[in-house]
Design a protein around this motif. Structure first.
Motif, PDB file in Angstrom:
ATOM      1  N   UNK A  89       5.648   0.468  -0.711  1.00 57.06           N
ATOM      2  CA  UNK A  89       6.843   0.192   0.069  1.00 57.06           C
ATOM      3  C   UNK A  89       7.519   1.502   0.466  1.00 57.06           C
ATOM      4  N   UNK A  90       7.507   2.469  -0.442  1.00 60.77           N
ATOM      5  CA  UNK A  90       8.051   3.798  -0.185  1.00 60.77           C
ATOM      6  C   UNK A  90       7.338   4.789  -1.094  1.00 60.77           C
ATOM      7  N   UNK A  91       7.304   6.048  -0.673  1.00 60.15           N
ATOM      8  CA  UNK A  91       6.665   7.084  -1.484  1.00 60.15           C
ATOM      9  C   UNK A  91       7.577   8.300  -1.594  1.00 60.15           C
ATOM     10  N   UNK A  92       7.432   9.020  -2.708  1.00 61.21           N
ATOM     11  CA  UNK A  92       8.211  10.217  -2.959  1.00 61.21           C
ATOM     12  C   UNK A  92       7.283  11.317  -3.476  1.00 61.21           C
ATOM     13  N   UNK A  93       7.404  12.492  -2.890  1.00 62.94           N
ATOM     14  CA  UNK A  93       6.672  13.669  -3.341  1.00 62.94           C
ATOM     15  C   UNK A  93       7.645  14.472  -4.197  1.00 62.94           C
ATOM     16  N   UNK A 147       4.929   3.290   3.192  1.00 61.61           N
ATOM     17  CA  UNK A 147       3.550   2.831   3.289  1.00 61.61           C
ATOM     18  C   UNK A 147       3.478   1.520   4.043  1.00 61.61           C
ATOM     19  N   UNK A 148       2.417   0.761   3.811  1.00 61.87           N
ATOM     20  CA  UNK A 148       2.209  -0.486   4.534  1.00 61.87           C
ATOM     21  C   UNK A 148       2.877  -1.687   3.901  1.00 61.87           C
ATOM     22  N   UNK A 149       3.464  -1.509   2.702  1.00 61.07           N
ATOM     23  CA  UNK A 149       4.090  -2.642   2.036  1.00 61.07           C
ATOM     24  C   UNK A 149       5.464  -2.936   2.595  1.00 61.07           C
ATOM     25  N   UNK A 150       5.860  -4.217   2.579  1.00 58.89           N
ATOM     26  CA  UNK A 150       7.159  -4.608   3.133  1.00 58.89           C
ATOM     27  C   UNK A 150       8.172  -4.919   2.042  1.00 58.89           C
ATOM     28  N   UNK A 205       4.171  -2.645  -3.829  1.00 60.58           N
ATOM     29  CA  UNK A 205       4.508  -3.797  -2.990  1.00 60.58           C
ATOM     30  C   UNK A 205       4.241  -5.097  -3.745  1.00 60.58           C
ATOM     31  N   UNK A 206       4.740  -6.213  -3.190  1.00 55.60           N
ATOM     32  CA  UNK A 206       4.667  -7.477  -3.912  1.00 55.60           C
ATOM     33  C   UNK A 206       3.252  -8.040  -4.045  1.00 55.60           C
ATOM     34  N   UNK A 207       2.265  -7.384  -3.412  1.00 51.89           N
ATOM     35  CA  UNK A 207       0.879  -7.816  -3.617  1.00 51.89           C
ATOM     36  C   UNK A 207       0.151  -6.881  -4.582  1.00 51.89           C
ATOM     37  N   UNK A 208       0.890  -6.007  -5.241  1.00 50.93           N
ATOM     38  CA  UNK A 208       0.296  -4.990  -6.105  1.00 50.93           C
ATOM     39  C   UNK A 208       0.291  -5.350  -7.594  1.00 50.93           C
ATOM     40  N   UNK A 209       0.417  -6.636  -7.925  1.00 54.30           N
ATOM     41  CA  UNK A 209       0.401  -6.995  -9.340  1.00 54.30           C
ATOM     42  C   UNK A 209      -0.911  -6.575 -10.006  1.00 54.30           C
ATOM     43  N   UNK A 210      -2.026  -6.739  -9.299  1.00 56.17           N
ATOM     44  CA  UNK A 210      -3.317  -6.325  -9.863  1.00 56.17           C
ATOM     45  C   UNK A 210      -3.394  -4.805  -9.973  1.00 56.17           C
ATOM     46  N   UNK A 211      -2.775  -4.104  -9.033  1.00 54.03           N
ATOM     47  CA  UNK A 211      -2.764  -2.637  -9.071  1.00 54.03           C
ATOM     48  C   UNK A 211      -2.007  -2.156 -10.304  1.00 54.03           C
ATOM     49  N   UNK A 212      -0.892  -2.793 -10.606  1.00 49.87           N
ATOM     50  CA  UNK A 212      -0.114  -2.416 -11.775  1.00 49.87           C
ATOM     51  C   UNK A 212      -0.932  -2.603 -13.048  1.00 49.87           C
ATOM     52  N   UNK A 213      -1.643  -3.710 -13.136  1.00 51.03           N
ATOM     53  CA  UNK A 213      -2.486  -3.952 -14.307  1.00 51.03           C
ATOM     54  C   UNK A 213      -3.608  -2.909 -14.371  1.00 51.03           C
ATOM     55  N   UNK A 214      -4.127  -2.528 -13.208  1.00 53.88           N
ATOM     56  CA  UNK A 214      -5.195  -1.528 -13.165  1.00 53.88           C
ATOM     57  C   UNK A 214      -4.688  -0.174 -13.652  1.00 53.88           C
ATOM     58  N   UNK A 215      -3.461   0.182 -13.273  1.00 58.03           N
ATOM     59  CA  UNK A 215      -2.894   1.463 -13.693  1.00 58.03           C
ATOM     60  C   UNK A 215      -2.603   1.499 -15.191  1.00 58.03           C
ATOM     61  N   UNK A 216      -2.544   0.331 -15.804  1.00 59.40           N
ATOM     62  CA  UNK A 216      -2.319   0.256 -17.246  1.00 59.40           C
ATOM     63  C   UNK A 216      -3.635   0.189 -18.018  1.00 59.40           C
TER      64      UNK A 216
END
Length: 202
Positions: free
Chosen positions: A120-124, A149-152, A83-94
């Motif tokens: 925003x969406x999930x896939x298994x 998920x909870x992201x818009x 989601x658009x508030x996940x910029x820190x999450x992306x950096x964390x995953x890197x």
């Protein structure tokens, strides 16, 4: 179909090529799983839908990745559209592998797919095929389940930086026509009015 080149392929400056690739905005996903009890995941900006029937998606991963050899051992892979508030999450995953999921709300499916709660969406998914393409591997995934998920709004990656969608000056109506050679899904209300004999304009 075979492709022949009458002339040698021109050498392209790598910096120029990277800049050209970066001009195309994309979303960002987390590809994650629990492998032998260990949480493993990466961030990818190459995710794309491939097929409706069968349900297939794909992403690309560098052949030099040290995480993919571990991640590909999982029975199932979780894809979470950030989601658009996940910029820190992306950096964390890197970042360091042992710190990638610290403090993140997520769930692990019975088959080991890791899905972020605020996506925003999930896939298994499971691995359908892998194709070596230059310095990357194209990973084709079969989708077994989808969710929200909870992201818009999704996080956007453009010119090596994060951005958000801006729609204020755009026509809010749905696209009526074709893209990727197939008719656009305009929702249940529009399906009844769809023209089955429309020509493929793509």
């Amino acid at each position: 179909m075979s492709h022949t080149h009458a002339q040698p392929v021109q050498t392209i400056d790598q910096r120029t090529l990277r800049d050209a690739f970066g001009a195309f905005p994309s979303g960002v996903v987390a590809v994650a799983a629990s492998v032998k009890g260990q949480l493993t995941g990466i961030a990818a900006s190459s995710f794309t839908s491939v097929s409706i029937e069968p349900a297939l998606v794909s992403f690309s991963i560098s052949t030099t990745s040290s995480t993919w050899p571990l991640l590909r051992e999982a029975d199932r892979l979780g894809i979470s559209v950030l989601a658009d508030h996940h910029d820190a999450v992306c950096r964390q995953l890197a970042g360091p592998r042992e710190e990638r999921f610290g403090g993140l709300p997520f769930r692990v499916t019975e088959n080991g797919a890791v899905l972020l709660d605020e996506a925003v969406a999930t896939y298994d998914c499971s691995i359908h095929d892998e194709v070596v393409a230059g310095d990357h591997v194209i990973v084709l995934l079969e989708v077994h389940g989808v969710g929200a998920g909870g992201g818009e709004h999704p996080l956007v990656f453009h010119r090596s930086a994060f951005a958000k969608l801006h729609r204020d000056d755009l026509d809010p109506s749905r696209l009526d026509g074709r893209i990727n050679g197939a008719e656009v899904d305009r929702g249940d209300d529009a399906t009844a009015d769809a023209r089955p004999d429309a020509e493929d304009a793509a």
